[in-house]
Design a protein around this motif. Sequence first.
Motif, PDB file in Angstrom:
ATOM      1  N   GLY A 538      -5.370   6.867   4.979  1.00 51.61           N
ATOM      2  CA  GLY A 538      -5.807   5.711   5.753  1.00 51.61           C
ATOM      3  C   GLY A 538      -6.340   4.600   4.877  1.00 51.61           C
ATOM      4  N   TYR A 539      -6.993   4.965   3.769  1.00 46.60           N
ATOM      5  CA  TYR A 539      -7.488   3.948   2.846  1.00 46.60           C
ATOM      6  C   TYR A 539      -6.323   3.199   2.213  1.00 46.60           C
ATOM      7  CZ  TYR A 539      -9.831   1.815  -1.123  1.00 46.60           C
ATOM      8  OH  TYR A 539     -10.299   0.910  -2.043  1.00 46.60           O
ATOM      9  N   TYR A 540      -5.263   3.923   1.817  1.00 47.39           N
ATOM     10  CA  TYR A 540      -4.077   3.260   1.279  1.00 47.39           C
ATOM     11  C   TYR A 540      -3.458   2.326   2.316  1.00 47.39           C
ATOM     12  CZ  TYR A 540      -3.903   6.404  -2.781  1.00 47.39           C
ATOM     13  OH  TYR A 540      -4.173   7.077  -3.948  1.00 47.39           O
ATOM     14  N   LEU A 541      -3.425   2.810   3.569  1.00 48.47           N
ATOM     15  CA  LEU A 541      -2.804   2.037   4.639  1.00 48.47           C
ATOM     16  C   LEU A 541      -3.556   0.741   4.889  1.00 48.47           C
ATOM     17  CD1 LEU A 541      -0.501   2.226   6.732  1.00 48.47           C
ATOM     18  CD2 LEU A 541      -2.123   3.317   8.278  1.00 48.47           C
ATOM     19  N   ILE A 542      -4.857   0.836   5.002  1.00 50.28           N
ATOM     20  CA  ILE A 542      -5.657  -0.357   5.263  1.00 50.28           C
ATOM     21  C   ILE A 542      -5.647  -1.282   4.051  1.00 50.28           C
ATOM     22  CG2 ILE A 542      -7.952  -1.179   5.900  1.00 50.28           C
ATOM     23  CD1 ILE A 542      -6.389   0.324   8.082  1.00 50.28           C
ATOM     24  N   ASP A 543      -5.674  -0.718   2.852  1.00 51.36           N
ATOM     25  CA  ASP A 543      -5.640  -1.543   1.651  1.00 51.36           C
ATOM     26  C   ASP A 543      -4.332  -2.318   1.555  1.00 51.36           C
ATOM     27  OD1 ASP A 543      -6.831  -2.285  -0.992  1.00 51.36           O
ATOM     28  OD2 ASP A 543      -5.034  -1.268  -1.744  1.00 51.36           O
ATOM     29  N   ALA A 544      -3.227  -1.682   1.989  1.00 50.18           N
ATOM     30  CA  ALA A 544      -1.941  -2.371   1.964  1.00 50.18           C
ATOM     31  C   ALA A 544      -1.911  -3.544   2.936  1.00 50.18           C
ATOM     32  CB  ALA A 544      -0.815  -1.386   2.287  1.00 50.18           C
ATOM     33  N   THR A 545      -2.554  -3.385   4.089  1.00 50.14           N
ATOM     34  CA  THR A 545      -2.583  -4.493   5.055  1.00 50.14           C
ATOM     35  C   THR A 545      -3.482  -5.628   4.566  1.00 50.14           C
ATOM     36  OG1 THR A 545      -4.387  -3.400   6.271  1.00 50.14           O
ATOM     37  CG2 THR A 545      -2.140  -2.965   6.999  1.00 50.14           C
ATOM     38  N   ARG A 546      -4.522  -5.287   3.847  1.00 54.92           N
ATOM     39  CA  ARG A 546      -5.426  -6.334   3.361  1.00 54.92           C
ATOM     40  C   ARG A 546      -4.752  -7.232   2.340  1.00 54.92           C
ATOM     41  NH1 ARG A 546     -10.651  -2.333   2.618  1.00 54.92           N
ATOM     42  NH2 ARG A 546     -11.413  -2.456   4.765  1.00 54.92           N
ATOM     43  N   VAL A 547      -3.858  -6.661   1.521  1.00 53.94           N
ATOM     44  CA  VAL A 547      -3.159  -7.461   0.512  1.00 53.94           C
ATOM     45  C   VAL A 547      -1.768  -7.864   0.983  1.00 53.94           C
ATOM     46  CG1 VAL A 547      -4.448  -6.401  -1.358  1.00 53.94           C
ATOM     47  CG2 VAL A 547      -2.294  -5.376  -0.635  1.00 53.94           C
ATOM     48  N   SER A 548      -1.509  -7.680   2.300  1.00 57.19           N
ATOM     49  CA  SER A 548      -0.238  -8.103   2.922  1.00 57.19           C
ATOM     50  C   SER A 548       0.970  -7.412   2.313  1.00 57.19           C
ATOM     51  CB  SER A 548      -0.080  -9.634   2.808  1.00 57.19           C
ATOM     52  OG  SER A 548      -1.142 -10.293   3.448  1.00 57.19           O
ATOM     53  N   ARG A 549       0.820  -6.154   1.870  1.00 57.39           N
ATOM     54  CA  ARG A 549       1.946  -5.357   1.391  1.00 57.39           C
ATOM     55  C   ARG A 549       2.476  -4.517   2.562  1.00 57.39           C
ATOM     56  NH1 ARG A 549       3.096  -4.092  -3.824  1.00 57.39           N
ATOM     57  NH2 ARG A 549       4.846  -3.056  -2.782  1.00 57.39           N
TER      58      ARG A 549
END
Length: 579
Positions: A538-549
Amino acid sequence: MSAPGATEAPPLPELDQLVKRPKPPASTLTAAGLLLALLAFAVWSLAEVGFTAETFTESAGKVGPFLDRMLPLQFPPAADLLRSIGITLGVVLCGTVLSAVLSVPVAYISARNTSPAPWLVPVGRAIGVVARAVPDVVLAMLFVLLFTLGSLPGILAIALHSIGMISKLFADAIEQIDEGPRQAVRATGAARGQEFLAGILPQVLPSWIATTLHRSDINLRGSVLLGYAGIIGLGYDLRLALESLNYHLAMALALVIFGLCVLFEIASTVIRAQLLGVAPSGRGIGARVARRLPSSTSVRDADGALVADGARAPDGVAAAMRRPWTRDRVRSTTAIAATVAVAVAAVIGSQAHWLDLFSFWTEIPYLLERTWPPSIEPRTWTNVFDALLVTLEIAAAATLLSTVVSLLIGPLAARNAAPNRPVRLAARLLLLVVRSIPELILAIVLIIITGLGPQAGTIALAFVGVGLLGKLIADSLEEAPLGPQLAVQSVGGTRTQVFFAAGARLSVPALVGHTLYLFDSNIRSATVLGIVAAGGIGYYLIDATRVSRYDQVTAFVIVLVLATLVVEGLSLVIRRALR
């Protein structure tokens, strides 16, 4: 000697053969092996998460400073608070109603007795699995790219994610109908649509209403997460307060959300009783409130027929064709009108930009370009699977803790197991309070106290899971057949012997099913808790959305869907073997 021509009776079996238990079927052995493997994984996960006595000792010393930063509570202005509450309720109600409408065709093709073609059954079930696997906060972040910032992305995210649960329960209700009315309607030459409306819908409507109300309660607790996707409402206000380190305001908003969840559960129980016209069988606060409301009084006419509210049998065919306005009909009509009024108020109160539904099509190519093909770079597959393992560890450890505590509290909330009424009411109230706390809020508080890591997420999921699993255990015990319990009692069995030999033993399949459901739910919740740095994929998932990846988001969602399918398959094998 036997008479000539007579066949000899087969020899009687030996006594040891009579008392020898038959070998369990292979499916039961497989299910038992899977349960033992899951239990071993949960115990191992509990150790991997890092629960030690020192952890709790060190965290206890941080409670005092945290309370100093939280108290006194600082509530926002009344006008702003009411506006946020109205938007939050509007988003939840609009999303849930839209999901219920969209779930009807999915459930229709998913049910084996209504699906137009056999191959559509797995298609419909797969739609539900995918919808359940993708967290609503991730859907909201994707919809923000298509729609104007506001509440509409949150409504659509709740609607699509809720299809997973609602369509499954809708389909299960369709498969359990009595085929008699449906076949009678079909015998008159009715079309398929008429057959559904007249032969199926009246039977499943009570279950559908109950499912929709239950899902709306879940969506209200989950709406806190949508604030992290930019969806306005109480969740967004809580996010801003936490980011500014204003814990006085943040904890005040958390208290408002908690109270709203409790009131919403009570209201949903009362509404369900009024709409369905039946008294609830539960023992919660909402059920007791609903039972104390005035109910109709039924009398009988001269021929002994049951007539509601003192109405008399109509005289003549013409009068019989006109349905009288009895008190029951007035109350049900008023309830339906109130429901429609609430739905309209939710549409208005959500403050959604509904016209965006007609103009977002031009943004779809842009969204596809950013989400496909999926990619995990710069991370490796080893990183992804390690993160997925952490998520599974959090879910398994939390489920194990919830199960242990629920086995102690759940029986105390059951009418046929609690030692007395005050204990049962206290246990029911405790489960209601625990169940009404959004796990995200609890995880945030625990992270502030214990620090970053999977421990906070595990404790939060375990704590909230006790409220759900404890209630389900209590309900299963109360719904256990009375025959075996009376049989044990008739031979002089004590209350404890009756409980363990009959009530608890007959509830084991339900307990296993509820525990597997909680594990499945905890996997999704553990994923979402990555939004507050609880670890896992979930941390990877949210981090990806924060950097628009969003190409990474697609890859991580695919991994989550595959993991959910594996867990669903294991649960299905175990539940079928225990039937």
